[in-house]
Write an enzyme that holds these catalytic residues in place. Structure first.
Site, PDB file in Angstrom:
ATOM      1  N   CYS A  47      -2.705  -6.903  -2.253  1.00 50.91           N
ATOM      2  CA  CYS A  47      -3.604  -7.962  -3.058  1.00 50.91           C
ATOM      3  C   CYS A  47      -3.698  -9.097  -2.226  1.00 50.91           C
ATOM      4  O   CYS A  47      -2.593  -9.476  -1.482  1.00 50.91           O
ATOM      5  CB  CYS A  47      -2.680  -8.244  -4.338  1.00 50.91           C
ATOM      6  SG  CYS A  47      -3.635  -9.349  -5.316  1.00 50.91           S
TER       7      CYS A  47
ATOM      8  N   ASP B  32      -6.966  -5.124  -4.675  1.00 48.75           N
ATOM      9  CA  ASP B  32      -7.136  -6.269  -5.579  1.00 48.75           C
ATOM     10  C   ASP B  32      -7.409  -7.504  -4.612  1.00 48.75           C
ATOM     11  O   ASP B  32      -6.302  -8.144  -4.430  1.00 48.75           O
ATOM     12  CB  ASP B  32      -6.096  -6.641  -6.504  1.00 48.75           C
ATOM     13  CG  ASP B  32      -6.372  -7.498  -7.492  1.00 48.75           C
ATOM     14  OD1 ASP B  32      -7.940  -7.901  -7.838  1.00 48.75           O
ATOM     15  OD2 ASP B  32      -5.689  -8.339  -8.275  1.00 48.75           O
TER      16      ASP B  32
ATOM     17  N   TRP C  81      -9.707 -10.786  -2.897  1.00 48.12           N
ATOM     18  CA  TRP C  81     -10.849 -11.614  -2.925  1.00 48.12           C
ATOM     19  C   TRP C  81     -10.916 -12.604  -1.710  1.00 48.12           C
ATOM     20  O   TRP C  81     -10.243 -12.639  -0.910  1.00 48.12           O
ATOM     21  CB  TRP C  81     -10.496 -12.716  -4.025  1.00 48.12           C
ATOM     22  CG  TRP C  81      -9.118 -13.296  -3.823  1.00 48.12           C
ATOM     23  CD1 TRP C  81      -8.954 -14.493  -3.290  1.00 48.12           C
ATOM     24  CD2 TRP C  81      -8.004 -12.958  -4.589  1.00 48.12           C
ATOM     25  NE1 TRP C  81      -7.820 -14.827  -3.506  1.00 48.12           N
ATOM     26  CE2 TRP C  81      -6.979 -13.945  -4.257  1.00 48.12           C
ATOM     27  CE3 TRP C  81      -7.614 -11.928  -5.307  1.00 48.12           C
ATOM     28  CZ2 TRP C  81      -5.633 -14.070  -4.607  1.00 48.12           C
ATOM     29  CZ3 TRP C  81      -6.156 -11.781  -5.726  1.00 48.12           C
ATOM     30  CH2 TRP C  81      -5.294 -12.814  -5.274  1.00 48.12           C
TER      31      TRP C  81
HETATM   32  P1  FAD Z   1     -14.635 -23.257  -5.524  1.00 46.32           P
HETATM   33  O1  FAD Z   1     -15.424 -24.368  -5.967  1.00 46.32           O
HETATM   34  O2  FAD Z   1     -15.174 -21.894  -6.052  1.00 46.32           O
HETATM   35  O3  FAD Z   1     -14.849 -23.266  -3.695  1.00 46.32           O
HETATM   36  C1  FAD Z   1     -13.997 -21.924  -3.065  1.00 46.32           C
HETATM   37  C2  FAD Z   1     -14.446 -22.393  -1.814  1.00 46.32           C
HETATM   38  O4  FAD Z   1     -15.913 -22.162  -1.493  1.00 46.32           O
HETATM   39  C3  FAD Z   1     -13.984 -23.380  -1.017  1.00 46.32           C
HETATM   40  O5  FAD Z   1     -12.573 -23.230  -0.645  1.00 46.32           O
HETATM   41  C4  FAD Z   1     -14.747 -23.256   0.244  1.00 46.32           C
HETATM   42  O6  FAD Z   1     -14.502 -22.415   1.220  1.00 46.32           O
HETATM   43  C5  FAD Z   1     -16.231 -22.918  -0.385  1.00 46.32           C
HETATM   44  N1  FAD Z   1     -16.973 -23.859  -0.683  1.00 46.32           N
HETATM   45  C6  FAD Z   1     -16.927 -24.563  -2.051  1.00 46.32           C
HETATM   46  N2  FAD Z   1     -18.005 -25.467  -1.841  1.00 46.32           N
HETATM   47  C7  FAD Z   1     -18.389 -25.620  -0.695  1.00 46.32           C
HETATM   48  C8  FAD Z   1     -19.122 -26.601  -0.093  1.00 46.32           C
HETATM   49  N3  FAD Z   1     -19.794 -27.491  -0.666  1.00 46.32           N
HETATM   50  N4  FAD Z   1     -19.251 -26.469   1.209  1.00 46.32           N
HETATM   51  C9  FAD Z   1     -18.936 -25.346   1.924  1.00 46.32           C
HETATM   52  N5  FAD Z   1     -18.001 -24.651   1.371  1.00 46.32           N
HETATM   53  C10 FAD Z   1     -17.949 -24.633  -0.032  1.00 46.32           C
HETATM   54  N6  FAD Z   1      -7.146 -16.941  -6.640  1.00 46.32           N
HETATM   55  C11 FAD Z   1      -5.818 -17.469  -6.638  1.00 46.32           C
HETATM   56  O7  FAD Z   1      -5.309 -18.598  -6.432  1.00 46.32           O
HETATM   57  N7  FAD Z   1      -4.878 -16.713  -7.506  1.00 46.32           N
HETATM   58  C12 FAD Z   1      -5.218 -15.298  -7.863  1.00 46.32           C
HETATM   59  O8  FAD Z   1      -4.642 -14.554  -8.643  1.00 46.32           O
HETATM   60  C13 FAD Z   1      -6.655 -15.118  -7.767  1.00 46.32           C
HETATM   61  N8  FAD Z   1      -6.917 -13.817  -8.093  1.00 46.32           N
HETATM   62  C14 FAD Z   1      -8.406 -13.410  -7.859  1.00 46.32           C
HETATM   63  C15 FAD Z   1      -8.715 -12.196  -8.337  1.00 46.32           C
HETATM   64  C16 FAD Z   1     -10.121 -11.784  -8.085  1.00 46.32           C
HETATM   65  C17 FAD Z   1     -10.572 -10.440  -8.519  1.00 46.32           C
HETATM   66  C18 FAD Z   1     -10.891 -12.575  -7.675  1.00 46.32           C
HETATM   67  C19 FAD Z   1     -12.629 -12.373  -7.271  1.00 46.32           C
HETATM   68  C20 FAD Z   1     -10.616 -13.952  -7.234  1.00 46.32           C
HETATM   69  C21 FAD Z   1      -9.345 -14.258  -7.212  1.00 46.32           C
HETATM   70  N9  FAD Z   1      -8.722 -15.378  -6.728  1.00 46.32           N
HETATM   71  C22 FAD Z   1      -7.542 -15.905  -6.915  1.00 46.32           C
HETATM   72  C23 FAD Z   1      -9.700 -16.524  -6.368  1.00 46.32           C
HETATM   73  C24 FAD Z   1     -10.430 -17.332  -7.373  1.00 46.32           C
HETATM   74  O9  FAD Z   1     -11.024 -16.649  -8.178  1.00 46.32           O
HETATM   75  C25 FAD Z   1     -11.282 -18.775  -6.965  1.00 46.32           C
HETATM   76  O10 FAD Z   1     -12.137 -18.199  -5.976  1.00 46.32           O
HETATM   77  C26 FAD Z   1     -10.182 -19.676  -6.169  1.00 46.32           C
HETATM   78  O11 FAD Z   1      -9.288 -20.246  -6.979  1.00 46.32           O
HETATM   79  C27 FAD Z   1     -11.432 -20.885  -5.622  1.00 46.32           C
HETATM   80  O12 FAD Z   1     -11.853 -21.288  -6.845  1.00 46.32           O
HETATM   81  P2  FAD Z   1     -12.290 -22.909  -6.951  1.00 46.32           P
HETATM   82  O13 FAD Z   1     -13.376 -22.778  -8.152  1.00 46.32           O
HETATM   83  O14 FAD Z   1     -10.913 -23.835  -7.102  1.00 46.32           O
HETATM   84  O15 FAD Z   1     -12.959 -23.130  -5.846  1.00 46.32           O
END
Ligand code: FAD
Length: 693
Positions: free
Chosen positions: A646, A691, A693
Site C-alpha cells: 500500500c 492499494d 495511489w
Molecule cells: P490535491 O489538491 O488533490 O493535490 C494533489 C497533488 O496534485 C498535489 O500534491 C500536486 O502534486 C498536484 N497538484 C494540485 N494542484 C496543482 C497545481 N495547481 N499545479 C500542479 N500540481 C498540482 N492519502 C493519504 O494521505 N492517506 C491515505 O490513506 C490515502 N489513501 C488513498 C487511497 C486511494 C484508493 C486513493 C486513490 C488515494 C489515497 N490517498 C491517500 C491520496 C488522497 O486521496 C489524496 O490524493 C491526497 O490526500 C491529496 O489530496 P488533496 O486534495 O489534499 O490534494
C-alpha cells in the site's frame, strides 16, 4: 381478495409507466434533476429516463455521443471537451453519456451516419470504473447478443463508427486495459474504429498532452470519414447562467453548497454514496508527526446512525471545500467579488446538457463547493479562454501558451499555477470580466471527493472510521507559492479548529469550516464509503506480509488492529509481518506506541520491520528490508501467505513487485521470469493485493 404489497407495487409501476408514456416524460423533469433527493434511491431517479441511447440521440437531434467510464472525473471531463470541440469545430451535434445510464443491446442499430466515442479510464488492477462495470460485462461477454438489427451476424456492429481514448497509469500492471480490451471487443464485433485508440498516461504525468496529441489526427480522420467541414471554433455555451437580483441568497430554496435537496432542507437522508454524502462528525483528530513543517493527520470519523458501514480495508471519501483564499482569488480576477452572493440559476440549453450542481445557487457557493479551482490548468482550456482576454497582448500570450506545448510547460505547468493564479500573473492588475461564467462551469472539473484507505478495523470500531492523511504542501524551487492540497489542508484546518487553535490555517487559507448555513458546525465533514477488494484472508491463521511505508501503512493499521483483537479473543492468528518505512524515527514514525501494544496482543506472531531513510549514511527503504528477510518471506509464501502493498504507486509499489520476484527466484533457484510468473499468479488469485495511489 386483498392486494398484497407486491401487487400494489406492480400496479403502481404500470400506472406510472402509462403516465410516462402518454406525457412523453414531461412530468419527469423533476425526477431528472440529479440533485433531487430521490437520487439517493438510484432507480427512482432514473425511472423517467430512457436507457435507449438511439432514442435519446434521435429525440435530441444528436449525431455524436461520447460515452465515458470515469472514476475521478477526468474521463468525464475529456468527454465533455470532445463534445464541445466536435460541436464548435466540426458542427457535430454532440452529447456526453454516462455509460451507466444506457443499455447496449441495440448498438447494432447504431446508424452509419453517426459516431460513438468512448473515453475510458482504467481503475486499480485493470478494472473498469464503477460506472462502466455493466457495459464492460456486456461487451466482453463471450455470447454478447444484440436485440435489434435481426438475425445472427458475424459482424453485428458493422455500422458502428467509433473512436476511443483511454486514461491509464503505466505504473500499474494492466496499463490502459479498459480501452485496449473494449476496442478489441468492438473490433471483433465488426465495429469501425476511426483513427487509433489513444492512451493517456497519468503515471508519466503526460495525460493531458497525450490527449491533445491523440485528438488532432482523430478529428482529421473523423472529418474525412463523416465529411465534416472544419470551421473556426467559437465558444458555444451548453449551459445558461441567469442572475436573479430579486432573489435573496438566504432564502430557503437557494443552494449555498448543499449537495442536494435533502441536504438543502436540512434533513440528510441515506443511502449515502458518491452522489449523497453524509455530514459526519469528526470525533477526534490529532497530529501524528513531531516535526514542525510537515503534517500527518489522524482522524476518527463517526458514522453511527448513518447506516453507513465499512469492512477493514475499505476506503472513505472526503468531500472537500476550497480554501477561502483561492475562492477570493478566483472571484477577484474575474471581477465577481462584488456580486459573489448574487443568486444565479443554471440551465441546460438542450436536454442532454449536464448541470454539475444544483441551482438556484450563488457564485460563491459554486466556486467554493463545486468547482476544482485549484487544480493544474489544462492547455486546451487556456486556448478556450484566450478570446476573452482583457486585452490583445494578453490574448496573444494566451494563444501562444495554448498552442505551444513547451512554452506552456515553462510558463504555466512548471510554476504550479492554478487557473486564477495564471490569470492573475498574466493580467497584471486587469480583471477578466469578459469571460462568460458558463465556460468555467463547463470547462473546469467538478470538485472530486478524495479517497483515504481506512486505517481502523471494523471489528474493533464498527461506527468509527479512522483515516491517516499526509497534508499536501509542496514547495517547488522557483515557484512563487507553496502548493496546498485541497482536501488535506481543509482537514488540517478542521483539526486545528477542533483543538481551538487560534490560527487554524497556517497559510491563511481561511476555510468555511462551518459549511453551508453552518450545517457542518461542531466539526463535521461530508463523507461516503467505497468498498474495496483489499481484504484480509478470511482465515486469521493464514500468514500475511504487509508493505506500507509512510501513509501506506494506513490500511495495515486496520489489519493489525483486527488481528490483535482476534488474538485477544483467543483465536489463532497467523504470522503477521509489517514492513514500514519513513524518514526519521523521531519525526514521522507514525503510531509508534500502538505497534508496541499490538505486539503485546499477538506476541511473536506480529513482527514489524522498519526502514528509516534519513538516519544512517545509506538510505534504507522497505525494499531493502524485504531482501534481508528473503528466506522467511519465501517460507511464508510457500505456506500460502497473503502479500499486501500500500502507498506510492509510482515507485515503491513497482519496486516491491520486482524485489519479490527476485526473492522468489533466488530462494527457489528458478529463473527471474519464472518467478515473475509466480508473482503474477499470486495477483490473479488475490494472494498479492495492492492499494496504491
Ligand atoms: P490535491 O489538491 O488533490 O493535490 C494533489 C497533488 O496534485 C498535489 O500534491 C500536486 O502534486 C498536484 N497538484 C494540485 N494542484 C496543482 C497545481 N495547481 N499545479 C500542479 N500540481 C498540482 N492519502 C493519504 O494521505 N492517506 C491515505 O490513506 C490515502 N489513501 C488513498 C487511497 C486511494 C484508493 C486513493 C486513490 C488515494 C489515497 N490517498 C491517500 C491520496 C488522497 O486521496 C489524496 O490524493 C491526497 O490526500 C491529496 O489530496 P488533496 O486534495 O489534499 O490534494
Amino acid at each position: 381478495a386483498q392486494l398484497d404489497t407486491l401487487d400494489i407495487v406492480v400496479l403502481a409501476a404500470l400506472l406510472l409507466g402509462t403516465i410516462a408514456y402518454f406525457t412523453k416524460g414531461t412530468y419527469w423533469a423533476v425526477a431528472k434533476d440529479p440533485y433531487a433527493g430521490s437520487l439517493a434511491n438510484g432507480a427512482a431517479a432514473k425511472a423517467g429516463k430512457t436507457r435507449d441511447i438511439l432514442e435519446k440521440m434521435d429525440e435530441s437531434g444528436k449525431n455524436c455521443v461520447i460515452f465515458y467510464g470515469s472514476q475521478t472525473g477526468t474521463a468525464e471531463d475529456y468527454a465533455s471537451r470532445l463534445a464541445k470541440e466536435g460541436s464548435s469545430r466540426f458542427g457535430l451535434k454532440t452529447m456526453t453519456a454516462d455509460l451507466e445510464e444506457y443499455d447496449f443491446e441495440n448498438l447494432d442499430s447504431f446508424p452509419e451516419d453517426k459516431v460513438a466515442m468512448f473515453v475510458l479510464a482504467t481503475y486499480g488492477e485493470g478494472e473498469p470504473t464503477d460506472n462502466a462495470v455493466e457495459f464492460y460485462e456486456f461487451i466482453s461477454s463471450e455470447d454478447v447478443s444484440f436485440t435489434q438489427g435481426g438475425g445472427v451476424s458475424e459482424k453485428p456492429l458493422a455500422n458502428l463508427k467509433y473512436v476511443a481514448f483511454g486514461l491509464g497509469n503505466n505504473t500499474y500492471e494492466h496499463y490502459n486495459s479498459m480501452v485496449r480490451n473494449v476496442t478489441k471487443f468492438l473490433d471483433r464485433l465488426g465495429a469501425n474504429r476511426i483513427g487509433t485508440a489513444g492512451e493517456g498516461d497519468d503515471g508519466a504525468g503526460t495525460m493531458e498532452e497525450d490527449f491533445l496529441a491523440w485528438k488532432e489526427p482523430m478529428w482529421k480522420h473523423l472529418a474525412e470519414s463523416m465529411q465534416l467541414q472544419e470551421r473556426e471554433a467559437v465558444y458555444e455555451p451548453v449551459l445558461e447562467v441567469t442572475e436573479k437580483p430579486d432573489m435573496d441568497a438566504e432564502s430557503d430554496d437557494v443552494y449555498l453548497g448543499e449537495p442536494n435537496k435533502n441536504h438543502l432542507e436540512g434533513k440528510q437522508k441515506g443511502p449515502f454514496n458518491a452522489h449523497n454524502p453524509y455530514i459526519a462528525p469528526i470525533a477526534e483528530s490529532k497530529e501524528l508527526f513531531t516535526v514542525k513543517n510537515r503534517n500527518c493527520l489522524h482522524m476518527e470519523i463517526d458514522i453511527s446512525g448513518s447506516n453507513l458501514s465499512y469492512t477493514t480495508g475499505d476506503h472513505i471519501a472526503i468531500w472537500p471545500t476550497n480554501a477561502g483564499k483561492e475562492v477570493d482569488r478566483f472571484m477577484n480576477i474575474l471581477g465577481l467579488s462584488e456580486k459573489r452572493h448574487m443568486v444565479i440559476s443554471v440551465k441546460g440549453l438542450d436536454a442532454t446538457a449536464k448541470i454539475p450542481f444544483p441551482s438556484p445557487t450563488t457564485y460563491d457557493a459554486v466556486v467554493r463547493y463545486h468547482m476544482e479551482i485549484c487544480a493544474p490548468v489544462s492547455r486546451q482550456f487556456v486556448s478556450a479562454l484566450a478570446p476573452f482576454s482583457p486585452d490583445d497582448s494578453i490574448k496573444a500570450e494566451m494563444t501562444k501558451m495554448g498552442s505551444d506545448r513547451d512554452y506552456f510547460h515553462d510558463q504555466v505547468a512548471a510554476r504550479n499555477y492554478n487557473l486564477a493564479q495564471l490569470l492573475e500573473f498574466l493580467s497584471q492588475g486587469k480583471t477578466w470580466d469578459n469571460v462568460p461564467f458558463t465556460i468555467f462551469v463547463e470547462g473546469l472539473h467538478k470538485i472530486q471527493p478524495r479517497y483515504y484507505s481506512i486505517s481502523s478495523s471494523s471489528l474493533v470500531q464498527k461506527n468509527k472510521i479512522s483515516i491517516t492523511a499526509i497534508v499536501e504542501s509542496v514547495e517547488v524551487p522557483g515557484a512563487s507559492h507553496v502548493l496546498k492540497g485541497v482536501t488535506t489542508n481543509y482537514l488540517l484546518a478542521l483539526k486545528q479548529k477542533q483543538h481551538g487553535d487560534p490560527n487554524p490555517d497556517p497559510h491563511g487559507l481561511d476555510y468555511a469550516i462551518t459549511g453551508p448555513r453552518n450545517k457542518y458546525d461542531g466539526i463535521h465533514v461530508p463523507v461516503h464509503v467505497r468498498h474495496s477488494n483489499f481484504k484480509l484472508p478470511s482465515d486469521p491463521s493464514k500468514p500475511i506480509i504487509m508493505v506500507g511505508p509512510g501513509t501506506g501503512v494506513a490500511p495495515f493499521r486496520g489489519f493489525i488492529q483486527e488481528r490483535a483483537k482476534q488474538a485477544r479473543d483467543g483465536e489463532t492468528v497467523g504470522k503477521t509481518m509489517l514492513f514500514f518505512g519513513c524518514r526519521k524515527k523521531a519525526e514521522d514514525f507514525i503510531y509508534a506506541d500502538e505497534w508496541e501494544a499490538y505486539k503485546n496482543d499477538m506476541g511473536e506472531n506480529f513482527e514489524m520491520l522498519t526502514a528509516f531513510s534519513r538516519e544512517g549514511a545509506q538510505k534504507v527503504y522497505v525494499q531493502h528490508l524485504l531482501k534481508q528477510r528473503a528466506a522467511e518471506i519465501d517460507r511464508l509464501l510457500q505456506q500460502k501467505a497473503y502479500f499486501y502493498v500500500c502507498g506510492d504507486a509510482a515507485n515503491m509499489a513497482r519496486e516491491v513487485n520486482t524485489v519479490l520476484g527476485q526473492i522468489i527466484a533466488e530462494q527457489r533457484g528458478i529463473s527471474e521470469s519464472k518467478a515473475e510468473d509466480i508473482v503474477k499468479a499470486m495477483r490473479n488469485s488475490n494472494a498479492y493485493q495492492e492499494d496504491v495511489w
